[in-house]
Design an enzyme around this catalytic site. Structure first.
Site: not given
Ligand code: PEP
Length: 256
Positions: A12-13, A101, A177, A238-239
Site C-alpha cells: 500500500w506504500k 523506493e 508505478g 503497488g497501485g
Molecule cells: C511496488 O511498489 O512494489 C510495485 C510493484 O508498484 P506498482 O505495482 O504500482 O508498479
C-alpha cells in the site's frame, strides 16, 4: 503440486488513512476467497495501521499483514525507527525490505539489508526481499550482474535453512508505478536467472523451494499471464492493490 508458496502481496506504500485502510481491507476480505495451503495473501500496510489491520484480518487461513520496512538496528537511540522485535511483539509475520523506493530515497544499501534480514529472521518474521535493476542498467543489458550482486550481498551469508525463510521479489525499477510491465518472457527469464544464482550457492533443491514474486505494474488484466510463468510465484503489487476489485482479481490469478 507446487512446493513453494504462491503469494499475492499488496504494497500500500504511504497511501490512505485509517478509515480508508479499514474499508479497503474489508472490501477484499468480504470476497472470502479461500486460499489453498500453498497460497498466501499479504497486505503490507503503513506502520500506524498494523495492529488494527491484523485484528481485522483475524485468523483467516493464509492471510497476513506485513510491515513495509524495519530498522537495521535491534533497538536504541534511533528516533523514528521501528525494530523487528517491535513487529514481532504485535504478531507481524512478514516484512518488505529493500524496496527500490527505500534504496533510492533512503539510500539503503545491500549491507544494511543483510542486517535487516538477520533481525527479521531472529524475530521469526519472513523478509520479502526486493531486488531489481534501474532502466539504464537494463538498457546496457546489465540486469543479471546487478541483481546477482543484490542477492549475493544481502542474502548469501545465510545458511540454507534460513534462506528458505526468505521471499524474494524481483521488481525491475523501470516497471514500478510506470504502467510499463516487463513482458512475461522478461519476468520468467529474470526469475529463472535468480533461481540459478541461488542454485549455484545452495543447490537446485533449495533454489526450487524459494518463492520469487514479480513486481512492476501488475494489474488485474495481466496478473494471470505473468503468474502463469513457471518461475513466477505471484506478485508484489503497488497501485492495483489499492483498488479492492483489482486486488481480488489478482489474488484469483495465483497458481494453485
Ligand atoms: C511496488 O511498489 O512494489 C510495485 C510493484 O508498484 P506498482 O505495482 O504500482 O508498479
Amino acid at each position: 503440486m507446487l512446493m513453494r508458496k504462491q503469494i499475492a502481496a499488496a504494497n500500500w506504500k504511504m497511501n490512505g488513512n485509517a478509515q480508508q485502510a479499514e474499508a479497503l481491507l474489508r472490501d477484499v476480505m468480504q470476497q472470502k476467497i479461500k486460499l489453498s495451503d500453498d497460497q498466501v495473501v499479504i497486505f503490507a500496510v503503513p506502520f500506524p495501521f498494523l495492529v488494527t489491520a491484523n485484528q481485522q484480518l483475524g485468523k483467516e487461513h493464509n492471510y497476513f499483514i506485513a510491515a513495509q520496512n524495519c530498522s537495521s538496528h535491534a533497538s536504541g537511540a534511533y528516533t523514528g525507527e521501528v525494530s523487528a522485535e517491535m513487529l514481532k511483539s504485535i504478531h507481524i509475520k512478514y516484512c518488505i525490505i529493500g524496496h527500490s523506493e527505500r534504496r533510492e530515497y533512503f539510500s539503503e544499501t545491500n549491507a544494511q539489508l543483510a542486517e535487516k534480514i538477520n533481525l527479521l529472521l531472529k524475530n521469526e518474521i519472513t523478509p520479502i526481499f526486493c531486488c531489481g535493476e534501474p532502466l539504464d542498467i537494463r538498457e546496457a543489458n546489465g540486469q543479471d550482474k546487478h541483481v546477482e550482486a543484490q542477492v549475493q550481498e544481502s542474502l548469501f551469508h545465510l545458511a540454507a535453512d534460513d534462506l528458505l525463510k526468505v521471499v524474494i521479489a524481483y521488481e525491475p525499477i523501470w516497471a514500478i508505478g510506470t504502467g510499463k510491465t516487463a513482458t512475461t518472457a522478461q519476468a520468467q527469464e529474470m526469475h529463472a536467472f535468480i533461481r540459478s544464482v541461488i542454485a549455484k550457492r545452495y543447490g537446485k533443491e533449495i533454489a526450487s523451494e524459494v518463492s520469487i514474486l514479480y513486481g512492476g505494474s501488475v494489474k488485474a488484466n495481466n496478473a494471470g499471464e505473468i503468474f502463469g510463468a513457471p518461475d513466477v510465484d505471484g506478485g508484489l503489487v503497488g497501485g492495483a492493490s489499492l483498488v479492492a476489485k483489482d486486488f481480488i482479481q489478482i489474488i484469483q490469478s495465483l497458481k494453485n
